[in-house]
Each structure stands twice: as structure tokens, then as C-alpha cells.
Motif scaffolding. Structure first.
Motif, short mmCIF file in Angstrom:
data_model
loop_
_atom_site.label_atom_id
_atom_site.label_comp_id
_atom_site.label_asym_id
_atom_site.label_seq_id
_atom_site.Cartn_x
_atom_site.Cartn_y
_atom_site.Cartn_z
N GLN A 47 0.83 -1.20 0.00
CA GLN A 47 0.00 0.00 0.00
C GLN A 47 0.87 1.26 0.00
O GLN A 47 0.62 2.22 -0.74
N THR A 48 1.91 1.25 0.84
CA THR A 48 2.80 2.41 0.93
C THR A 48 3.53 2.65 -0.38
O THR A 48 3.65 3.79 -0.85
N LEU A 49 4.01 1.57 -0.99
CA LEU A 49 4.75 1.71 -2.24
C LEU A 49 3.85 2.24 -3.35
O LEU A 49 4.28 3.08 -4.16
N LEU A 50 2.60 1.76 -3.39
CA LEU A 50 1.68 2.24 -4.42
C LEU A 50 1.38 3.73 -4.25
O LEU A 50 1.35 4.49 -5.23
N VAL A 51 1.17 4.15 -3.01
CA VAL A 51 0.91 5.58 -2.76
C VAL A 51 2.14 6.41 -3.10
O VAL A 51 2.05 7.49 -3.70
N LEU A 102 11.31 -0.82 6.26
CA LEU A 102 11.28 -0.18 4.95
C LEU A 102 10.00 0.63 4.76
O LEU A 102 10.02 1.74 4.21
N THR A 103 8.89 0.08 5.26
CA THR A 103 7.62 0.80 5.18
C THR A 103 7.67 2.10 5.98
O THR A 103 7.22 3.16 5.52
N GLY A 104 8.24 2.03 7.18
CA GLY A 104 8.35 3.23 8.00
C GLY A 104 9.20 4.30 7.33
O GLY A 104 8.87 5.50 7.40
N PHE A 105 10.28 3.87 6.66
CA PHE A 105 11.13 4.84 5.97
C PHE A 105 10.36 5.52 4.83
O PHE A 105 10.42 6.75 4.68
N MET A 106 9.62 4.74 4.05
CA MET A 106 8.87 5.33 2.92
C MET A 106 7.75 6.22 3.42
O MET A 106 7.44 7.25 2.81
N GLN A 107 7.11 5.85 4.53
CA GLN A 107 6.01 6.68 5.04
C GLN A 107 6.51 8.03 5.55
O GLN A 107 5.76 9.00 5.58
N ARG A 108 7.79 8.10 5.96
CA ARG A 108 8.32 9.37 6.45
C ARG A 108 8.49 10.40 5.34
O ARG A 108 8.57 11.60 5.61
N ILE A 109 8.58 9.95 4.08
CA ILE A 109 8.76 10.90 2.99
C ILE A 109 7.44 11.21 2.28
O ILE A 109 7.43 11.91 1.27
N LEU A 110 6.33 10.65 2.80
CA LEU A 110 5.01 10.98 2.26
C LEU A 110 4.51 12.28 2.88
O LEU A 110 4.85 12.60 4.03
N ASP A 111 3.68 13.03 2.13
CA ASP A 111 3.07 14.19 2.77
C ASP A 111 1.90 13.72 3.64
O ASP A 111 1.45 12.58 3.52
N SER A 147 -1.33 14.09 3.75
CA SER A 147 -2.54 13.55 3.14
C SER A 147 -2.30 12.16 2.58
O SER A 147 -3.15 11.26 2.71
N GLU A 148 -1.14 11.93 1.97
CA GLU A 148 -0.82 10.60 1.45
C GLU A 148 -0.60 9.60 2.58
O GLU A 148 -0.97 8.43 2.47
N PHE A 149 0.00 10.06 3.68
CA PHE A 149 0.18 9.19 4.84
C PHE A 149 -1.17 8.75 5.40
O PHE A 149 -1.35 7.59 5.80
N ALA A 150 -2.13 9.68 5.42
CA ALA A 150 -3.47 9.32 5.90
C ALA A 150 -4.12 8.27 5.00
O ALA A 150 -4.83 7.38 5.49
N ILE A 151 -3.88 8.37 3.70
CA ILE A 151 -4.43 7.37 2.77
C ILE A 151 -3.83 5.99 3.05
O ILE A 151 -4.52 4.98 3.08
N VAL A 152 -2.51 5.96 3.30
CA VAL A 152 -1.85 4.69 3.62
C VAL A 152 -2.41 4.11 4.91
O VAL A 152 -2.68 2.89 5.00
N GLN A 153 -2.59 4.96 5.91
CA GLN A 153 -3.13 4.47 7.18
C GLN A 153 -4.53 3.88 6.99
O GLN A 153 -4.85 2.83 7.54
N GLY A 154 -5.35 4.55 6.19
CA GLY A 154 -6.69 4.04 5.95
C GLY A 154 -6.70 2.72 5.19
O GLY A 154 -7.55 1.85 5.44
N ALA A 155 -5.74 2.55 4.26
CA ALA A 155 -5.69 1.33 3.46
C ALA A 155 -5.02 0.17 4.18
O ALA A 155 -5.07 -0.96 3.71
N SER A 156 -4.37 0.44 5.32
CA SER A 156 -3.62 -0.60 6.01
C SER A 156 -4.44 -1.39 7.00
O SER A 156 -3.96 -2.38 7.55
#
Length: 314
Positions: free
Chosen positions: A81-85, A145-154, A156-165
Motif C-alpha cells: 500500500q505504501t509503495l503504491l501511494v 522499509l515501510t516506516g522509511f517510505m512513510q516518512r517521505i510521504l506528505d 494527506s498521502e500518509f493518511a491514505i496509507v493508514q486508511g488502506a492498512s
């Protein structure tokens, strides 16, 4: 006695399904029944997959405390999910067609699990501890790796990842069910076909081999079936880590038998019954939508703690 309880479980599942479909039904009947039927099918498929996969996983691993989720299915799902976002952006992820996304996630989850199981078993089919530890370490790596990628999301995108997880039973399309249902039914039929061999495998690798069962081949086939079941259910609704443990533990308590021909369908029906009855209570009686997965995780965690504390030291 066990067969009679199995029939009672089937009747309880039918009753819960009928209540879920018909409670408070009003016009337009066809549309409402269609929507409820799709969600009911998803609940049954996910619950049956989790219950059956956990029973056969525990037999092959030789430990009643573990579930297939220990090898990192949930971590890989969140990573996807994180990679797709990250690659598509928030808007691109939200507008991604459901069917290709479902097929991609299923293929990634099943492929990664099959590669892990096949690689580890090739270096030592008798060492299931190595398999579990490898899965745990892979899960830690993917979470990092997921935590590292989520740190570079803005944000709004982080909220989308959280909702999809998190697991959700809403928004499941019929075409997903049309693909997942035959897959799950075939995998469950394969489980039942392997039931006599799993009865022998439960005695341990040494005893199974002395009784003529090719334990290594059985372990590989069983793990591939587990990968297919868990990958399909996770891609369908998201990860629910403790549902399988809850269903398998209840099956072992209600039907104290070593026969997998009884335990597998019992755990499958209990997994489906937990989800259908729980969703009925939350949706129809409490008018809630998205708390069932949280409650299942909470109860499953309590069961896990109870099993650990009751386990006698060797």
C-alpha cells in the motif's frame, strides 16, 4: 459427537447468515440483498480462509500458538500500500482500478510467501523454527522499509496509507469475489484431501516418515496452500492477524479431536461465524461500520495471551 457439533456449527453459520441478510430488510429488496450478499460472501471467504489456514499451519509447524501471519503477510500488505501511494500519489492510488490492484496484491503476497517457504524448506525441511524466524525477520525488515517510505510521504498521502492498512469489509466488488471464491473453495478442498496425511504429520516429522508419509513434500504443499488462502483473504479485506488463532483455538476447544477432517471445517466455519455474527451485531444492532476488525484483534490477542500463560514449561 464431533460430527454432531460440526453440524450444529453449520446450522449456526446458516442462521447468522440469514439474520445478516434479512434483518431490517426493506425496499428496494434486490439492491439491498445484492449489497449484503457481496459483503456476506467476503466475510465467509475471509473467515474460512483464516481458520483453515491456521489449523494446517499449526500442524506443520508443530505449535498451537502460531498463525500464518507470523511470517509477515500483514507487513508485506502495508508495504505494498505504501509503495503504491509513493509511486502513484494519493489521487493515483485512490483512482486505481480495484481488480488490477486486488490481483497485484494477491500475486505479490502469494509469490513472496511461496518463495520464502520454498527457499527455507530447501535448506532444511525439518527445521520449522528456521522458517518461523526467517518470516519474523522478513516482517521486521519490511516494517522498517515501510516506516522509511512513510516518512517521505506528505500528511494527506500518509493518511491514505493508514486508511488502506486496516482491514475493511466495505468496497469489495463482485468481480473480486468471483475470482477469490473459486480460489478459496479449491484451496479448502485441497486441505480436506490432505487431512489424513496431516493427522499423521501431527505426530512429528520422524514418526510421519516412519509411517510412510513424505513429510517434506507434505509440508511444502501445505505451505503453498496456506500462502494462497492467506494472500487471497488479505488482498480482499486487509490483514487480521488473530482471527485464525481465535477460530483454531475455539475449534480445538469445542471439538477436542486430532482428526483434521473435523478440525479444518470446524475452524473454517468458526472463522466465518465470528465475522458474520460480529458484523451483524455491529451493523444491524449497533449501527457501527468499522470496529469489527479491531474487536477481533483484541479478542484474538487475549486468546493468544491465555494460551501462552496456560502452556506448561518443558
Amino acid at each position: 459427537m464431533a460430527e454432531r457439533r460440526l453440524i450444529l456449527l453449520a446450522l449456526a453459520l446458516l442462521l447468522a447468515s440469514a439474520l445478516y441478510l434479512c434483518w431490517g430488510l426493506r425496499s428496494p429488496y434486490q439492491i439491498i440483498l445484492s449489497l449484503r450478499g457481496a459483503k456476506l460472501t467476503a466475510l465467509v471467504l475471509v473467515g474460512a480462509s483464516a481458520g483453515a489456514a491456521t489449523v494446517i499451519f499449526q500442524t506443520i509447524i508443530g505449535n498451537r500458538l502460531l498463525t500464518p501471519g507470523i511470517v509477515g503477510f500483514d507487513a508485506l500488505f502495508v508495504l505494498i500500500q505504501t509503495l503504491l501511494v509513493l509511486l502513484l500519489g494519493g489521487i493515483g492510488f485512490a483512482t486505481l482500478p480495484t481488480l488490477p490492484k486486488f490481483l497485484l496484491e494477491t500475486a505479490c503476497l502469494a509469490g513472496a510467501a511461496t518463495a520464502l517457504f520454498g527457499t527455507v524448506l530447501r535448506f532444511g525441511a525439518h527445521d520449522m523454527t528456521r522458517l518461523v524466524l526467517t518470516g519474523v525477520i522478513m516482517g521486521i525488515l519490511m516494517r522498517g522499509l515501510t516506516g522509511f517510505m512513510q516518512r517521505i510521504l506528505d500528511p494527506s498521502e500518509f493518511a491514505i496509507v493508514q486508511g488502506a492498512s486496516f482491514a475493511s469489509f466495505s468496497g469489495i466488488e463482485p468481480v473480486q469475489l468471483a475470482i477469490a471464491a473459486p480460489f478459496v473453495v479449491f484451496a479448502l478442498a485441497a486441505c480436506l484431501r490432505l487431512a489424513p496425511a496431516l493427522d499423521v504429520a501431527a505426530l512429528g516429522r520422524t514418526h510421519a516418515r516412519s509411517l510412510g508419509v513424505d513429510h517434506d513434500r507434505l509440508a511444502l504443499i501445505t505451505l503453498i496452500i496456506i500462502a494462497a488462502l492467506v494472500a487471497t483473504s488479505t488482498a480482499l479485506i486487509g490483514p487480521i492477524s488473530f482471527l485464525g488463532l481465535l477460530a483454531a483455538s475455539l475449534a480445538a476447544a469445542l471439538l477436542p479431536t486430532w482428526r483434521h477432517a473435523i478440525l479444518i471445517p470446524a475452524a473454517a466455519m468458526l472463522g466465518a461465524l465470528i465475522l458474520v455474527a460480529g458484523q451483524f451485531v455491529f451493523e444491524r444492532l449497533l449501527a457501527l461500520q468499522s470496529t469489527l476488525a479491531v474487536i477481533v484483534e483484541f479478542l484474538g490477542g487475549l486468546v493468544f495471551l491465555a494460551l501462552v500463560l496456560r502452556r506448561r514449561p518443558r
